[in-house]
Design a protein around this motif. Structure first.
Motif, PDB file in Angstrom:
ATOM      1  N   ASP A  12       3.641   1.283   1.304  1.00  0.00           N
ATOM      2  CA  ASP A  12       2.243   1.074   0.910  1.00  0.00           C
ATOM      3  C   ASP A  12       2.008  -0.309   0.302  1.00  0.00           C
ATOM      4  OD1 ASP A  12       0.708   3.952   1.131  1.00  0.00           O
ATOM      5  OD2 ASP A  12       2.856   4.187   0.768  1.00  0.00           O
ATOM      6  N   HIS A  14      -0.104  -2.505   1.525  1.00  0.00           N
ATOM      7  CA  HIS A  14      -1.563  -2.753   1.588  1.00  0.00           C
ATOM      8  C   HIS A  14      -1.901  -4.250   1.627  1.00  0.00           C
ATOM      9  CE1 HIS A  14      -3.160   1.404   1.010  1.00  0.00           C
ATOM     10  NE2 HIS A  14      -1.974   1.598   0.458  1.00  0.00           N
ATOM     11  N   ASP A  54       0.972   2.181   5.559  1.00  0.00           N
ATOM     12  CA  ASP A  54      -0.016   1.386   4.822  1.00  0.00           C
ATOM     13  C   ASP A  54       0.603   0.015   4.536  1.00  0.00           C
ATOM     14  OD1 ASP A  54      -1.840   3.413   4.990  1.00  0.00           O
ATOM     15  OD2 ASP A  54      -1.966   3.808   2.841  1.00  0.00           O
ATOM     16  N   HIS A 192       2.380   7.052   1.074  1.00  0.00           N
ATOM     17  CA  HIS A 192       1.016   7.530   0.880  1.00  0.00           C
ATOM     18  C   HIS A 192       0.641   7.935  -0.544  1.00  0.00           C
ATOM     19  CE1 HIS A 192      -2.877   8.800   2.306  1.00  0.00           C
ATOM     20  NE2 HIS A 192      -2.739   9.978   1.751  1.00  0.00           N
ATOM     21  N   HIS A 194       1.867   6.905  -3.438  1.00  0.00           N
ATOM     22  CA  HIS A 194       1.940   5.817  -4.447  1.00  0.00           C
ATOM     23  C   HIS A 194       2.531   6.314  -5.764  1.00  0.00           C
ATOM     24  CE1 HIS A 194      -1.123   2.803  -2.528  1.00  0.00           C
ATOM     25  NE2 HIS A 194      -0.744   3.669  -1.607  1.00  0.00           N
ATOM     26  N   TYR A 264     -10.358   3.512  -3.991  1.00  0.00           N
ATOM     27  CA  TYR A 264      -9.867   2.349  -3.242  1.00  0.00           C
ATOM     28  C   TYR A 264     -10.167   2.488  -1.765  1.00  0.00           C
ATOM     29  CZ  TYR A 264      -5.930   4.785  -1.063  1.00  0.00           C
ATOM     30  OH  TYR A 264      -5.170   5.621  -0.298  1.00  0.00           O
TER      31      TYR A 264
END
Ligand SMILES: [Fe+2]
Length: 264
Positions: A12, A14, A54, A192, A194, A264
């Motif tokens: 993740d 991002h 992600d 996913h 976090h 978010y």
């Protein structure tokens, strides 16, 4: 160490293509590089690096190019699977040129690795389409008897936070029917959520990782960011199927993190 595979899971990240973009106040490329730097100090060199989705926030080619820069001199193969923020064709095309692998099955050090795509088009929710379940069954049937790790982006069952569990793999019952009928499945590794997650389903270790940017507070009904620093998961896999694992985090949360972000 003989008979052991050293793995690092980064999840993740991002990343944005645009250097100026921020999420929850964060420059996610900067926190990603800081987490990789920490891994280089503490757990380097790994034998394998796994990215559990992600990887990009905006699914742009540039975001994947930035990801690939970080691993341009990686001492280990890097494998990646898609999360709900990724665009699989763009990801595959850019990362493929950078030699980051998007193969869904491979063997390494006596272990079998099977990666699933749990994405639903235009939705953040997780679900395994029939063809994905069939792919999993076939891959497990065709794999040798070695221990097997399943990688997937979404949590394979609820982790205890109502808001994020609306996005857990929606048909997890079907998934676990397949997994539990194959004795050599030893681990399900996901992103996913976090946050750190470490559990068992019978003999199968079920592991979630922190994000390399912002964290979600565990056991919350509604969205809440956590004041935990970004981090990664390390794993030591023995050829007899044993797993040692843990989380390492930066020493502090990034000062620009906006903990009041409502979503978010
Ligand atoms: Fe994420």
């Amino acid at each position: 160490m003989a008979g052991m595979i050293k793995i690092i899971q980064f999840s993740d990240s991002h990343l944005f293509g645009d250097k100026e973009k921020r999420i929850c106040g964060l420059d996610t490329f900067s926190t990603f590089k800081d987490v990789v730097k920490l891994a280089k100090k503490t757990n380097w060199p790994p034998d394998l690096i796994l990215l559990t989705g992600d990887n990009s926030q905006d699914a742009t080619e540039e975001s994947y190019r930035r990801l690939s820069q970080v691993f341009s001199k990686s001492p280990a193969p890097v494998y990646c699977l898609p999360g709900n923020h990724d665009a699989t064709p763009v990801m595959k095309s850019v990362l493929g040129k950078a030699k980051i692998k998007t193969d869904k099955t491979f063997s390494f050090g006596g272990w079998n690795f099977i990666f699933l795509d749990s994405n639903v088009p235009a939705s953040p929710k997780g679900f395994l389409k029939n063809e994905e379940l069939q792919f999993l069954s076939k891959a497990l049937d065709e794999a040798d008897d070695g221990p097997t790790l399943i990688g997937v982006h979404h949590q394979p069952y609820p982790v205890g936070s109502k808001w994020i569990d609306t996005m857990a793999v929606g048909n997890s019952k079907e998934l676990w029917e397949i997994l539990s009928s194959h004795e050599n499945v030893k681990c399900v590794l996901f992103g996913h959520v976090h946050q750190e997650f470490d559990d068992f389903q019978s003999e199968i270790r079920v592991l979630g990782a922190p994000s390399t940017c912002f964290q979600f507070e565990p056991k919350k009904k509604n969205f809440a960011l956590d004041a935990e620093p970004p981090g990664f998961r390390w794993l030591l896999l023995s050829s007899d199927g044993k797993i040692e694992t843990g989380i390492k985090r930066l020493s502090q949360i990034p000062s620009e993190l906006d903990l009041t972000t409502p979503g978010y």
